[in-house]
Design an enzyme around this catalytic site. Sequence first.
Site, mmCIF file in Angstrom:
data_model
loop_
_atom_site.group_PDB
_atom_site.id
_atom_site.type_symbol
_atom_site.label_atom_id
_atom_site.label_comp_id
_atom_site.label_asym_id
_atom_site.label_seq_id
_atom_site.Cartn_x
_atom_site.Cartn_y
_atom_site.Cartn_z
ATOM 1 N N ILE A 1 11.426 -3.574 -28.113
ATOM 2 C CA ILE A 1 11.984 -3.816 -29.162
ATOM 3 C C ILE A 1 11.945 -2.599 -30.151
ATOM 4 O O ILE A 1 12.795 -2.731 -31.178
ATOM 5 C CB ILE A 1 11.153 -5.162 -29.677
ATOM 6 C CG1 ILE A 1 12.134 -5.730 -30.639
ATOM 7 C CG2 ILE A 1 9.849 -4.623 -30.325
ATOM 8 C CD1 ILE A 1 11.415 -7.183 -31.072
ATOM 9 N N GLN B 1 -2.463 2.336 -26.753
ATOM 10 C CA GLN B 1 -2.268 1.118 -26.307
ATOM 11 C C GLN B 1 -2.410 0.255 -27.677
ATOM 12 O O GLN B 1 -3.011 0.330 -28.431
ATOM 13 C CB GLN B 1 -3.232 0.467 -25.308
ATOM 14 C CG GLN B 1 -2.731 -0.787 -24.916
ATOM 15 C CD GLN B 1 -3.538 -1.465 -23.638
ATOM 16 O OE1 GLN B 1 -4.608 -0.724 -23.311
ATOM 17 N NE2 GLN B 1 -3.183 -2.309 -23.128
ATOM 18 N N HIS C 1 1.213 -2.845 -19.361
ATOM 19 C CA HIS C 1 2.497 -2.578 -19.218
ATOM 20 C C HIS C 1 2.949 -1.294 -18.832
ATOM 21 O O HIS C 1 2.279 -0.340 -19.280
ATOM 22 C CB HIS C 1 3.430 -3.217 -20.326
ATOM 23 C CG HIS C 1 2.797 -2.591 -21.356
ATOM 24 N ND1 HIS C 1 1.680 -3.176 -22.138
ATOM 25 C CD2 HIS C 1 3.228 -1.600 -22.482
ATOM 26 C CE1 HIS C 1 1.372 -2.388 -23.208
ATOM 27 N NE2 HIS C 1 2.387 -1.392 -23.482
HETATM 28 P P1 AMP Z 1 1.712 0.222 -25.798
HETATM 29 O O1 AMP Z 1 1.553 1.013 -26.931
HETATM 30 O O2 AMP Z 1 1.742 0.928 -24.721
HETATM 31 O O3 AMP Z 1 0.912 -1.067 -25.918
HETATM 32 O O4 AMP Z 1 3.085 -0.249 -26.241
HETATM 33 C C1 AMP Z 1 3.687 -1.471 -26.710
HETATM 34 C C2 AMP Z 1 4.876 -1.463 -26.735
HETATM 35 O O5 AMP Z 1 5.423 -2.740 -26.896
HETATM 36 C C3 AMP Z 1 5.406 -0.693 -27.802
HETATM 37 O O6 AMP Z 1 6.602 0.255 -27.309
HETATM 38 C C4 AMP Z 1 6.297 -1.826 -28.654
HETATM 39 O O7 AMP Z 1 7.626 -1.161 -29.249
HETATM 40 C C5 AMP Z 1 6.637 -2.964 -27.648
HETATM 41 N N1 AMP Z 1 6.787 -4.175 -28.135
HETATM 42 C C6 AMP Z 1 5.823 -4.771 -29.158
HETATM 43 N N2 AMP Z 1 6.322 -6.161 -29.387
HETATM 44 C C7 AMP Z 1 7.385 -6.277 -28.521
HETATM 45 C C8 AMP Z 1 8.251 -7.417 -28.182
HETATM 46 N N3 AMP Z 1 8.070 -8.573 -28.952
HETATM 47 N N4 AMP Z 1 9.163 -7.357 -27.308
HETATM 48 C C9 AMP Z 1 9.389 -6.154 -26.726
HETATM 49 N N5 AMP Z 1 8.685 -4.856 -26.869
HETATM 50 C C10 AMP Z 1 7.663 -4.951 -28.035
#
Ligand code: AMP
Length: 138
Positions: free
Chosen positions: A34, A96, A102
């Site tokens: 997002i 994270q 993910h």
């Molecule tokens: P991380 O820092 O690896 O945990 O990355 C989490 C990722 O999730 C970030 O790049 C956010 O932009 C993404 N994110 C957070 N909420 C959502 C959501 N509702 N839908 C899609 N991506 C998201």
Amino acid sequence: MSYDNENIFAKILRGEMPCHKVYENESTIVFMDIMPVSDGHVLVVPKSPAENIFDLSEEYLKEVIKTTKLLSHAMKKALRPSGLIVKQFNGPDAGQTVFHYHMHIIPVYNGALNTNHGYEMEKPEKLESIAQKIAAEI
Ligand code: AMP
């Protein structure tokens, strides 16, 4: 820290929150990030309640890699990036922010990216249009 069933990706997996889905199979789902670092930034998410690489089973880890490869090829065809970054973070100190395992797949277009995360919400219609473009190449 133990797995929190109320994290945002758990809600997306249960269908309680929306996402721009690109692909789904029995073990994984792929949707648009997002707050993308670049156009086409997607997340590969296993359908297993694991916080990080330490908790995720080898079986699901293999499924994540298989889906990551499938999507990388689709993205290469659909978006024609000059490079592709595949990475994931484990624990707050590693960056994270969502505590359901993910994998990030981030296309690079003619130049190096030097940031881990995007900082601005992308327009939903743009995310959906890119999601469909990639999905068409799977
Ligand atoms: P991380 O820092 O690896 O945990 O990355 C989490 C990722 O999730 C970030 O790049 C956010 O932009 C993404 N994110 C957070 N909420 C959502 C959501 N509702 N839908 C899609 N991506 C998201």
